[in-house]
Design a protein around this motif. Sequence first.
Motif, PDB file in Angstrom:
ATOM      1  N   GLY A 172       0.788  -1.234   0.000  1.00  0.00           N
ATOM      2  CA  GLY A 172       0.000   0.000   0.000  1.00  0.00           C
ATOM      3  C   GLY A 172       0.818   1.281   0.000  1.00  0.00           C
ATOM      4  N   ILE A 173       1.981   1.264   0.606  1.00  0.00           N
ATOM      5  CA  ILE A 173       2.768   2.497   0.725  1.00  0.00           C
ATOM      6  C   ILE A 173       3.515   2.755  -0.571  1.00  0.00           C
ATOM      7  CG2 ILE A 173       4.551   3.740   2.014  1.00  0.00           C
ATOM      8  CD1 ILE A 173       3.911   1.850   4.407  1.00  0.00           C
ATOM      9  N   VAL A 174       3.156   3.822  -1.238  1.00  0.00           N
ATOM     10  CA  VAL A 174       3.829   4.206  -2.481  1.00  0.00           C
ATOM     11  C   VAL A 174       4.184   5.680  -2.355  1.00  0.00           C
ATOM     12  CG1 VAL A 174       3.688   4.293  -4.996  1.00  0.00           C
ATOM     13  CG2 VAL A 174       2.401   2.543  -3.748  1.00  0.00           C
ATOM     14  N   ASN A 175       5.419   5.918  -1.984  1.00  0.00           N
ATOM     15  CA  ASN A 175       5.902   7.284  -1.820  1.00  0.00           C
ATOM     16  C   ASN A 175       7.419   7.250  -2.004  1.00  0.00           C
ATOM     17  OD1 ASN A 175       6.909   9.711  -0.792  1.00  0.00           O
ATOM     18  ND2 ASN A 175       5.140   9.977   0.562  1.00  0.00           N
ATOM     19  N   PRO A 176       7.909   7.916  -3.050  1.00  0.00           N
ATOM     20  CA  PRO A 176       9.345   7.830  -3.350  1.00  0.00           C
ATOM     21  C   PRO A 176      10.246   8.319  -2.214  1.00  0.00           C
ATOM     22  CG  PRO A 176       8.264   9.539  -4.674  1.00  0.00           C
ATOM     23  CD  PRO A 176       7.179   8.759  -4.006  1.00  0.00           C
ATOM     24  N   GLN A 177       9.683   9.028  -1.256  1.00  0.00           N
ATOM     25  CA  GLN A 177      10.499   9.523  -0.144  1.00  0.00           C
ATOM     26  C   GLN A 177      10.671   8.484   0.961  1.00  0.00           C
ATOM     27  OE1 GLN A 177       9.613  13.964   0.661  1.00  0.00           O
ATOM     28  NE2 GLN A 177       7.644  13.014   0.208  1.00  0.00           N
ATOM     29  N   ILE A 178       9.919   7.380   0.828  1.00  0.00           N
ATOM     30  CA  ILE A 178       9.911   6.378   1.899  1.00  0.00           C
ATOM     31  C   ILE A 178      10.581   5.084   1.446  1.00  0.00           C
ATOM     32  CG2 ILE A 178       8.401   4.903   3.294  1.00  0.00           C
ATOM     33  CD1 ILE A 178       6.439   7.310   3.367  1.00  0.00           C
ATOM     34  N   VAL A 179      11.546   4.611   2.251  1.00  0.00           N
ATOM     35  CA  VAL A 179      12.204   3.328   1.987  1.00  0.00           C
ATOM     36  C   VAL A 179      11.517   2.264   2.839  1.00  0.00           C
ATOM     37  CG1 VAL A 179      14.388   2.049   2.075  1.00  0.00           C
ATOM     38  CG2 VAL A 179      14.401   4.518   1.594  1.00  0.00           C
ATOM     39  N   ILE A 209      10.194   1.987   8.495  1.00  0.00           N
ATOM     40  CA  ILE A 209      10.503   2.632   7.214  1.00  0.00           C
ATOM     41  C   ILE A 209      11.647   3.611   7.432  1.00  0.00           C
ATOM     42  CG2 ILE A 209       8.157   2.403   6.331  1.00  0.00           C
ATOM     43  CD1 ILE A 209       7.769   5.419   7.061  1.00  0.00           C
ATOM     44  N   ARG A 210      12.176   4.121   6.335  1.00  0.00           N
ATOM     45  CA  ARG A 210      13.221   5.133   6.430  1.00  0.00           C
ATOM     46  C   ARG A 210      12.856   6.321   5.542  1.00  0.00           C
ATOM     47  NH1 ARG A 210      17.462   1.768   5.047  1.00  0.00           N
ATOM     48  NH2 ARG A 210      18.337   3.204   3.529  1.00  0.00           N
ATOM     49  N   CYS A 211      13.202   7.523   6.022  1.00  0.00           N
ATOM     50  CA  CYS A 211      12.876   8.731   5.276  1.00  0.00           C
ATOM     51  C   CYS A 211      13.902   9.799   5.650  1.00  0.00           C
ATOM     52  CB  CYS A 211      11.456   9.194   5.657  1.00  0.00           C
ATOM     53  SG  CYS A 211      10.944  10.709   4.840  1.00  0.00           S
ATOM     54  N   THR A 212      14.464  10.478   4.633  1.00  0.00           N
ATOM     55  CA  THR A 212      15.458  11.513   4.950  1.00  0.00           C
ATOM     56  C   THR A 212      14.804  12.689   5.672  1.00  0.00           C
ATOM     57  OG1 THR A 212      15.177  12.362   2.729  1.00  0.00           O
ATOM     58  CG2 THR A 212      17.091  10.948   3.099  1.00  0.00           C
ATOM     59  N   LYS A 213      13.491  12.853   5.467  1.00  0.00           N
ATOM     60  CA  LYS A 213      12.763  13.915   6.201  1.00  0.00           C
ATOM     61  C   LYS A 213      11.974  13.287   7.351  1.00  0.00           C
ATOM     62  CE  LYS A 213      11.969  16.309   1.856  1.00  0.00           C
ATOM     63  NZ  LYS A 213      10.845  16.158   0.898  1.00  0.00           N
ATOM     64  N   ARG A 214      12.619  12.383   8.065  1.00  0.00           N
ATOM     65  CA  ARG A 214      11.939  11.612   9.104  1.00  0.00           C
ATOM     66  C   ARG A 214      11.223  12.474  10.142  1.00  0.00           C
ATOM     67  NH1 ARG A 214      14.496   8.677  13.202  1.00  0.00           N
ATOM     68  NH2 ARG A 214      15.439  10.683  13.722  1.00  0.00           N
ATOM     69  N   ASP A 215      11.903  13.489  10.658  1.00  0.00           N
ATOM     70  CA  ASP A 215      11.279  14.279  11.728  1.00  0.00           C
ATOM     71  C   ASP A 215      10.043  15.028  11.217  1.00  0.00           C
ATOM     72  OD1 ASP A 215      13.199  13.287  13.374  1.00  0.00           O
ATOM     73  OD2 ASP A 215      14.457  15.085  13.371  1.00  0.00           O
ATOM     74  N   ALA A 275       6.197  14.398  12.515  1.00  0.00           N
ATOM     75  CA  ALA A 275       5.364  15.514  12.987  1.00  0.00           C
ATOM     76  C   ALA A 275       4.064  15.598  12.183  1.00  0.00           C
ATOM     77  CB  ALA A 275       6.144  16.820  12.883  1.00  0.00           C
ATOM     78  N   TYR A 276       4.192  15.377  10.873  1.00  0.00           N
ATOM     79  CA  TYR A 276       3.021  15.399   9.980  1.00  0.00           C
ATOM     80  C   TYR A 276       2.026  14.298  10.364  1.00  0.00           C
ATOM     81  CZ  TYR A 276       0.753  13.706   5.626  1.00  0.00           C
ATOM     82  OH  TYR A 276      -0.118  13.204   4.698  1.00  0.00           O
ATOM     83  N   LEU A 277       2.547  13.114  10.620  1.00  0.00           N
ATOM     84  CA  LEU A 277       1.666  12.003  11.016  1.00  0.00           C
ATOM     85  C   LEU A 277       1.024  12.285  12.379  1.00  0.00           C
ATOM     86  CD1 LEU A 277       3.878   8.971   9.874  1.00  0.00           C
ATOM     87  CD2 LEU A 277       1.731   9.729   8.828  1.00  0.00           C
ATOM     88  N   ALA A 278       1.804  12.853  13.288  1.00  0.00           N
ATOM     89  CA  ALA A 278       1.281  13.158  14.622  1.00  0.00           C
ATOM     90  C   ALA A 278       0.108  14.139  14.519  1.00  0.00           C
ATOM     91  CB  ALA A 278       2.384  13.734  15.501  1.00  0.00           C
ATOM     92  N   LYS A 279       0.227  15.069  13.598  1.00  0.00           N
ATOM     93  CA  LYS A 279      -0.839  16.056  13.396  1.00  0.00           C
ATOM     94  C   LYS A 279      -2.126  15.388  12.930  1.00  0.00           C
ATOM     95  CE  LYS A 279       0.693  20.561  12.365  1.00  0.00           C
ATOM     96  NZ  LYS A 279       1.406  21.321  11.336  1.00  0.00           N
ATOM     97  N   LEU A 287       0.437   8.430   4.664  1.00  0.00           N
ATOM     98  CA  LEU A 287       1.842   8.295   4.252  1.00  0.00           C
ATOM     99  C   LEU A 287       1.997   8.638   2.761  1.00  0.00           C
ATOM    100  CD1 LEU A 287       2.890   5.023   6.074  1.00  0.00           C
ATOM    101  CD2 LEU A 287       4.035   7.219   6.314  1.00  0.00           C
ATOM    102  N   ASN A 288       1.061   8.162   1.957  1.00  0.00           N
ATOM    103  CA  ASN A 288       1.170   8.403   0.527  1.00  0.00           C
ATOM    104  C   ASN A 288       0.928   9.867   0.173  1.00  0.00           C
ATOM    105  OD1 ASN A 288       1.788   5.763   0.189  1.00  0.00           O
ATOM    106  ND2 ASN A 288      -0.247   5.130  -0.520  1.00  0.00           N
ATOM    107  N   ALA A 289       0.223  10.573   1.062  1.00  0.00           N
ATOM    108  CA  ALA A 289      -0.078  11.991   0.807  1.00  0.00           C
ATOM    109  C   ALA A 289       1.049  12.904   1.296  1.00  0.00           C
ATOM    110  CB  ALA A 289      -1.394  12.369   1.494  1.00  0.00           C
ATOM    111  N   PHE A 290       2.029  12.334   1.968  1.00  0.00           N
ATOM    112  CA  PHE A 290       3.126  13.169   2.524  1.00  0.00           C
ATOM    113  C   PHE A 290       4.012  13.705   1.394  1.00  0.00           C
ATOM    114  CE2 PHE A 290       7.584  13.306   4.167  1.00  0.00           C
ATOM    115  CZ  PHE A 290       7.436  14.396   5.007  1.00  0.00           C
TER     116      PHE A 290
END
Length: 363
Positions: A262-269, A286-292, A296-300, A360-363
């Motif tokens: 389900g997770i399709v986002n080039p920023q996410i490994v 998962i891994r993301c260079t913009k992890r923080d 924060a976005y998910l927490a919101k 996640l996909n909308a990030f």
Amino acid sequence: MQIKCNVLDRQFQMYQAEYEAAALRVLRSGWYVLGNEVLAFENAFAAYTGRKYCVGLNSGLDALILSVRALGIGVGDEVIVQSNTYIATVLGITENGAVPVFVEPDEYYNIDAAKIEAAVTDRTKAVLVTHLYGQASNMAAVVETARKYHLELIEDCAQSHGACFDGQMTGTFGRAGCFSFYPTKNLGAFGDAGAVVTDDEAFADKLRMMRNYGSKVRYHNEIEGVNSRLDEMQAALLRVKLGHLSALNQERKELAQRYDAGIVNPQIVLPKLRTKAESIYHQYVIRCTKRDALQAYLAKQDIQTQIHYPIPPHLAACYAHLGCHKGDYPIAEQYADQVLSLPIYTGMTGEEQQYVIDRLNAF
Ligand SMILES: *Cc1c(COP(=O)(O)O)cnc(C)c1O
């Protein structure tokens, strides 16, 4: 919708009648520490892992500390350990006065077996591997190197109950398989608990003595022991859960497959599986260079996530005396900056998971 990283009461509700019957049986028994329930669980868990002996203990940390100690590893000795593990793995070494020698992880977040050999010195006594996040390490290569240099092999299986490498259960490759049954683990108790599995009778006997003040016969203290006894309540509840562990692990695997697809986002490994290795997805990382920013976005959006782990052991304040610096273990440091554990728990609904995937996909 609010999504927590971990929800523990849903698995309780699934098997509530069984848990309550076991708890009542213990309450009414008049015997509460190291008794028949502990014995029954030890036998059941030894059989589950396929090892001859299981020694129930107070925690996963004690399983590590006492395994290292029972092997006679102490001051001046070195133990090889991966640089991105949980602090408890390293404490198992340093609590005995031994020195951790860090080896970087591979792309599966487990010890990079190809790098172990370069870390061996004439003081190396053991390799301590953690099957991190639930995926079995590259045990063919780890075992080969340990054999070549006559090193003890200890496995930290606190996150890998039931996960296999090449069809063989983690915890059965070396002298000792160390388990934690902390409530969040795949095989979790309702309090603290742990165990060591082994095929070595003398080693198991020593652990049994150590956990109870160094005595086989009460008040005959043969060695300096500790109090690391397992109680009857945790053992009885664990035996209930052990009966459902395969189903519980299977459920997590299916949740992981849904994240994978389900997770399709080039920023996410996404997490990768090694050939021959199995994961029971203690965590879905998962891994993301913009992890923080992602966290924060998910927490919101009311989605709770966790970081396992934000500070690698070599940079932990408690290990300042080891003299390590930022940059010493760049892969572990990169993972610490980029990893994010998504919500995954028994009883997670399709709707809950789809909400996480969509955000996640909308990030
Ligand atoms: C949980 C954990 C431990 C420690 O277990 P406790 O029961 O909390 O002492 C050790 N190693 C790893 C990898 C863990 O995840």
